[in-house]
Design a protein around this motif. Structure first.
Motif, PDB file in Angstrom:
ATOM      1  N   GLU A  50       1.053  -1.375  -0.259  1.00  0.00           N
ATOM      2  CA  GLU A  50      -0.158   0.172  -0.255  1.00  0.00           C
ATOM      3  C   GLU A  50       1.156   0.900   0.200  1.00  0.00           C
ATOM      4  OE1 GLU A  50      -3.876  -1.538   2.257  1.00  0.00           O
ATOM      5  OE2 GLU A  50      -2.452  -0.355   3.582  1.00  0.00           O
ATOM      6  N   ILE A  51      -0.109   2.006  -0.897  1.00  0.00           N
ATOM      7  CA  ILE A  51       0.910   3.258  -0.892  1.00  0.00           C
ATOM      8  C   ILE A  51       0.087   4.992   0.484  1.00  0.00           C
ATOM      9  CG2 ILE A  51       2.310   5.489  -2.494  1.00  0.00           C
ATOM     10  CD1 ILE A  51       3.457   2.700  -2.448  1.00  0.00           C
ATOM     11  N   PRO A  52       0.405   5.150   1.223  1.00  0.00           N
ATOM     12  CA  PRO A  52      -0.523   6.138   1.822  1.00  0.00           C
ATOM     13  C   PRO A  52      -0.150   7.845   1.023  1.00  0.00           C
ATOM     14  CG  PRO A  52       2.164   5.744   2.534  1.00  0.00           C
ATOM     15  CD  PRO A  52       1.926   5.485   1.680  1.00  0.00           C
ATOM     16  N   THR A  53      -1.701   7.717   1.051  1.00  0.00           N
ATOM     17  CA  THR A  53      -1.797   9.760   0.047  1.00  0.00           C
ATOM     18  C   THR A  53      -3.036   9.981   1.510  1.00  0.00           C
ATOM     19  OG1 THR A  53      -4.084   8.727  -0.882  1.00  0.00           O
ATOM     20  CG2 THR A  53      -2.405   7.788  -2.181  1.00  0.00           C
ATOM     21  N   ASN A  55      -6.244  10.893   0.872  1.00  0.00           N
ATOM     22  CA  ASN A  55      -6.939  10.762   1.068  1.00  0.00           C
ATOM     23  C   ASN A  55      -6.929   9.335   1.423  1.00  0.00           C
ATOM     24  OD1 ASN A  55      -8.393  12.691  -0.180  1.00  0.00           O
ATOM     25  ND2 ASN A  55      -7.779  11.758  -2.425  1.00  0.00           N
ATOM     26  N   GLY A  56      -5.916   8.305   1.955  1.00  0.00           N
ATOM     27  CA  GLY A  56      -6.126   6.933   2.446  1.00  0.00           C
ATOM     28  C   GLY A  56      -5.114   6.388   1.603  1.00  0.00           C
ATOM     29  N   PRO A  57      -4.833   5.091   2.584  1.00  0.00           N
ATOM     30  CA  PRO A  57      -4.079   4.386   1.352  1.00  0.00           C
ATOM     31  C   PRO A  57      -4.372   3.722  -0.070  1.00  0.00           C
ATOM     32  CG  PRO A  57      -4.987   3.178   3.588  1.00  0.00           C
ATOM     33  CD  PRO A  57      -5.203   4.264   3.854  1.00  0.00           C
ATOM     34  N   GLU A 170      10.151   7.189  -2.729  1.00  0.00           N
ATOM     35  CA  GLU A 170       9.927   8.426  -1.937  1.00  0.00           C
ATOM     36  C   GLU A 170       8.644   9.256  -2.484  1.00  0.00           C
ATOM     37  OE1 GLU A 170      13.661  11.088  -0.413  1.00  0.00           O
ATOM     38  OE2 GLU A 170      14.415   9.114   0.329  1.00  0.00           O
ATOM     39  N   ALA A 171       9.219   9.905  -3.754  1.00  0.00           N
ATOM     40  CA  ALA A 171       8.065  10.609  -3.599  1.00  0.00           C
ATOM     41  C   ALA A 171       5.696  10.242  -4.273  1.00  0.00           C
ATOM     42  CB  ALA A 171       8.467  11.783  -5.045  1.00  0.00           C
ATOM     43  N   LEU A 172       6.274   8.692  -4.372  1.00  0.00           N
ATOM     44  CA  LEU A 172       5.117   7.849  -5.072  1.00  0.00           C
ATOM     45  C   LEU A 172       4.223   8.044  -4.897  1.00  0.00           C
ATOM     46  CD1 LEU A 172       4.965   5.995  -7.414  1.00  0.00           C
ATOM     47  CD2 LEU A 172       4.597   3.902  -5.288  1.00  0.00           C
ATOM     48  N   PRO A 173       3.600   8.851  -3.363  1.00  0.00           N
ATOM     49  CA  PRO A 173       2.451   8.545  -2.469  1.00  0.00           C
ATOM     50  C   PRO A 173       1.613   9.622  -3.245  1.00  0.00           C
ATOM     51  CG  PRO A 173       3.102   8.773  -0.892  1.00  0.00           C
ATOM     52  CD  PRO A 173       4.438   8.947  -1.795  1.00  0.00           C
TER      53      PRO A 173
END
Length: 205
Positions: A50-53, A55-57, A170-173
């Motif tokens: 999962e990737i955190p954003t 708006n949620g993972p 690192e920037a993927l979110p």
């Protein structure tokens, strides 16, 4: 499901090639965000996480096709159909001759520009996937392209390659949230590209 696809060739013979920077990016992303163990499915090596954003993972699959570059699209197409994803859910990382070393550009849709992995993806998922183009520069002469892309990175090139890989992870979110423009800007902020080598022909579009 966000499908994070790296383009490259399988096996130790190719693992350090410039043509395999897409595989390297996917590995860096899966490690950065503590994806699960690697397993074999969809004619590929995959890791899920999962990737955190804000708006949620966002659930994500890091995929490295094991079908060789020219057939990369088969594995990605299988994964897309299995998860009922769309081309907009695919972010493909790959080497770009027409960008200077260390440059990074996001783009949706377009042609293959001579890249066989991209051509295969277009054949299996359509043209409208998201493209994370990682500049490796151009050797300057057409006949040198094949040995250049299938050659290993020189030690001096690691000074821009490794920071670029870390920045992509690192920037993927931002990409996971669907903001490719912000993702591109953040990658280049974290890993500013070196000055272009005037001996190498390259362009930014």
């Amino acid at each position: 499901m966000l499908i994070i696809a790296g383009l490259g060739n399988p096996g130790p013979k190719y693992q350090n090639n410039r043509h395999n920077i897409g595989f390297m990016a996917v590995d860096a992303i899966a490690d950065e965000w503590n994806f699960g163990p690697e397993r074999a499915i969809f004619q590929a090596k995959v890791r899920a996480g999962e990737i955190p954003t804000p708006n949620g993972p966002v659930k994500a699959l890091a995929i490295k096709p094991q079908t060789y570059m020219n057939e990369s699209g088969r594995a990605v197409g299988e994964a897309m159909r299995f998860y009922k994803s769309t081309p907009a859910d695919i972010v493909a990382f790959y080497d770009e001759l027409d960008l200077a070393e260390g440059r990074f550009r996001m783009k949706t849709g377009g042609g293959a520009a001579g890249h066989n992995g991209v051509r295969s993806l277009m054949a299996h998922v359509g043209p409208d996937f998201r493209r994370a183009r990682m500049g490796i520069g151009h050797p300057g002469q057409r006949e040198l392209v094949m040995p250049y892309v299938l050659g290993d990175f020189y030690k001096v090139e690691l000074t821009w390659r490794d920071p670029l890989l870390r920045a992509c992870a690192e920037a993927l979110p931002f990409a996971a949230a669907g903001d490719d423009e912000r993702y591109q800007a953040e990658v280049m902020r974290l890993a500013p590209s070196p000055k272009a080598d005037p001996r190498k022909a390259s362009r930014d579009d």
